[in-house]
Design a protein around this motif. Structure first.
Motif, PDB file in Angstrom:
ATOM      1  N   SER A 167       1.423  -5.553 -10.650  1.00  0.00           N
ATOM      2  CA  SER A 167       1.398  -6.999 -10.464  1.00  0.00           C
ATOM      3  C   SER A 167       1.085  -7.289  -9.002  1.00  0.00           C
ATOM      4  O   SER A 167       1.068  -6.372  -8.158  1.00  0.00           O
ATOM      5  CB  SER A 167       2.737  -7.634 -10.856  1.00  0.00           C
ATOM      6  N   SER A 168       0.828  -8.543  -8.696  1.00  0.00           N
ATOM      7  CA  SER A 168       0.643  -8.934  -7.303  1.00  0.00           C
ATOM      8  C   SER A 168       1.984  -8.854  -6.574  1.00  0.00           C
ATOM      9  O   SER A 168       3.045  -8.828  -7.192  1.00  0.00           O
ATOM     10  CB  SER A 168       0.081 -10.357  -7.223  1.00  0.00           C
ATOM     11  N   LYS A 169       1.921  -8.817  -5.248  1.00  0.00           N
ATOM     12  CA  LYS A 169       3.163  -8.759  -4.475  1.00  0.00           C
ATOM     13  C   LYS A 169       4.027  -9.987  -4.724  1.00  0.00           C
ATOM     14  O   LYS A 169       5.258  -9.903  -4.716  1.00  0.00           O
ATOM     15  CB  LYS A 169       2.835  -8.623  -2.991  1.00  0.00           C
TER      16      LYS A 169
ATOM     17  N   ILE B  76      -0.567  -5.143 -21.655  1.00  0.00           N
ATOM     18  CA  ILE B  76      -0.723  -6.319 -20.798  1.00  0.00           C
ATOM     19  C   ILE B  76       0.526  -7.183 -20.922  1.00  0.00           C
ATOM     20  O   ILE B  76       0.959  -7.522 -22.027  1.00  0.00           O
ATOM     21  CB  ILE B  76      -1.972  -7.113 -21.200  1.00  0.00           C
ATOM     22  N   ILE B  77       1.096  -7.531 -19.781  1.00  0.00           N
ATOM     23  CA  ILE B  77       2.299  -8.360 -19.757  1.00  0.00           C
ATOM     24  C   ILE B  77       1.919  -9.769 -19.320  1.00  0.00           C
ATOM     25  O   ILE B  77       1.305  -9.958 -18.263  1.00  0.00           O
ATOM     26  CB  ILE B  77       3.358  -7.777 -18.795  1.00  0.00           C
TER      27      ILE B  77
ATOM     28  N   HIS C  79       7.739   2.634  -7.807  1.00  0.00           N
ATOM     29  CA  HIS C  79       6.774   1.887  -6.994  1.00  0.00           C
ATOM     30  C   HIS C  79       5.369   2.460  -7.100  1.00  0.00           C
ATOM     31  O   HIS C  79       4.381   1.729  -6.991  1.00  0.00           O
ATOM     32  CB  HIS C  79       7.216   1.891  -5.529  1.00  0.00           C
ATOM     33  N   SER C  80       5.258   3.764  -7.331  1.00  0.00           N
ATOM     34  CA  SER C  80       3.931   4.379  -7.423  1.00  0.00           C
ATOM     35  C   SER C  80       3.977   5.556  -8.379  1.00  0.00           C
ATOM     36  O   SER C  80       5.042   6.159  -8.597  1.00  0.00           O
ATOM     37  CB  SER C  80       3.443   4.845  -6.039  1.00  0.00           C
ATOM     38  N   VAL C  81       2.821   5.883  -8.945  1.00  0.00           N
ATOM     39  CA  VAL C  81       2.690   7.029  -9.847  1.00  0.00           C
ATOM     40  C   VAL C  81       1.433   7.789  -9.456  1.00  0.00           C
ATOM     41  O   VAL C  81       0.531   7.255  -8.791  1.00  0.00           O
ATOM     42  CB  VAL C  81       2.596   6.590 -11.328  1.00  0.00           C
ATOM     43  N   ARG C  82       1.375   9.029  -9.873  1.00  0.00           N
ATOM     44  CA  ARG C  82       0.187   9.843  -9.623  1.00  0.00           C
ATOM     45  C   ARG C  82      -0.500  10.101 -10.954  1.00  0.00           C
ATOM     46  O   ARG C  82       0.093  10.650 -11.874  1.00  0.00           O
ATOM     47  CB  ARG C  82       0.567  11.164  -8.955  1.00  0.00           C
TER      48      ARG C  82
ATOM     49  N   LEU D 149      -1.436  -2.063  -6.389  1.00  0.00           N
ATOM     50  CA  LEU D 149      -2.789  -1.521  -6.313  1.00  0.00           C
ATOM     51  C   LEU D 149      -3.411  -1.729  -4.926  1.00  0.00           C
ATOM     52  O   LEU D 149      -4.597  -2.038  -4.793  1.00  0.00           O
ATOM     53  CB  LEU D 149      -3.684  -2.145  -7.390  1.00  0.00           C
ATOM     54  N   THR D 150      -2.591  -1.565  -3.889  1.00  0.00           N
ATOM     55  CA  THR D 150      -3.118  -1.637  -2.522  1.00  0.00           C
ATOM     56  C   THR D 150      -3.829  -0.356  -2.132  1.00  0.00           C
ATOM     57  O   THR D 150      -4.603  -0.342  -1.178  1.00  0.00           O
ATOM     58  CB  THR D 150      -1.982  -1.888  -1.522  1.00  0.00           C
ATOM     59  N   MET D 151      -3.547   0.747  -2.851  1.00  0.00           N
ATOM     60  CA  MET D 151      -4.129   2.075  -2.619  1.00  0.00           C
ATOM     61  C   MET D 151      -3.717   2.645  -1.264  1.00  0.00           C
ATOM     62  O   MET D 151      -4.330   3.586  -0.763  1.00  0.00           O
ATOM     63  CB  MET D 151      -5.653   2.040  -2.724  1.00  0.00           C
TER      64      MET D 151
END
Length: 263
Positions: A130-132, A87-88, A154-157, A167-169
């Protein structure tokens, strides 16, 4: 399995002898056509694809979790797929965070090298959730793993699910939609040659299974994204019943006993 692990898990007597017999005196050979090489004795490892393989690996690699806890980092393991996270807080120093993560990964790499394993640096990824709004304030963050520099992506699988930094999915929905429509087109080529029950089986195996997988992570996503997945389900329903897309979908879903994705 070493003596330390047998004490940790309470494995002894017949159970320990059974595991030792499973791991001992294994051989391998190479077969090409009717020709077979001589057997080679294996000192390490378990049969690939075996049921016990992942379980034994989890027992064997338990010290990885202990290393993470020693560095006050959280972790999650699924067989040989491990995520280390923390957690940051706004008051945290990014330099100290990088040093902390690098120290943990260095110890994990050292333990792996000492136990005939290897930390795959090419598959090591770093992401900051984090949030945008907060993402704009994130500095140029990176960590060093061995000789490699790992930058923020930006994204991971993770276990087949795409997670983006906000986390917009969105990427997950796009990936699922693309894969499902690909299968719908393929089934459509042979639809006239198969029965409705066969088509249902193919759709359930290749399409609805993808819609169902990890769907709990999609709770609360924008209606625009949900509508894309609903479009996939509608197309699959029309494919099974051989009805036109312009026809109303609700009776079709009711006939198939399918609950809509959008209520």
């Amino acid at each position: 399995m070493n003596v330390l692990n047998t004490h940790i898990y309470g494995i002894c007597n017949d159970a320990l002898n059974w595991i030792q017999s499973y791991l001992s005196n294994r051989t391998e050979c190479v077969a090409v056509g009717s020709c077979t090489s001589t057997d080679k004795h294996l000192n390490f490892g378990v049969p690939q694809g075996s049921v016990l393989g992942p379980r034994k690996y989890c027992l064997y690699s338990k010290p990885i979790g202990e290393i993470c806890r020693r560095h006050n980092l959280l972790y999650h393991c699924y067989a040989d797929d491990t995520q280390v996270y923390m957690i940051i807080r706004p008051s945290d120093s990014w330099d100290n965070l990088a040093t902390k993560i690098e120290g943990c990964l260095a110890d994990i790499s050292l333990w792996m090298s000492s136990n005939m394993l290897k930390l795959n640096q090419d598959k090591t990824e770093l992401i900051v959730f984090s949030s945008k709004h907060q993402a704009k304030k994130t500095p140029d963050f990176h960590i060093t793993v061995g000789d490699s520099v790992v930058n923020v992506v930006h994204s991971v699988r993770n276990l087949g699910v795409y997670l983006d930094s906000s986390l917009t999915m969105d990427k997950q929905v796009n990936a699922v939609s693309r894969a499902c429509y690909y299968q719908i087109r393929n089934i459509g080529y042979i639809r006239q040659f198969i029965t409705i029950d066969t088509c249902k089986t193919l759709v359930n195996s290749l399409i609805t299974s993808r819609l169902d997988y990890g769907n709990a992570l999609l709770y609360g996503i924008p209606k625009l994204l949900t509508a894309r997945l609903q479009g996939v389900q509608n197309s699959a329903a029309h494919l099974i019943t051989r009805t036109r897309k312009r026809e109303h979908t609700t009776p079709v879903l009711k006939y198939l006993h399918w609950l809509p994705l959008v209520y």
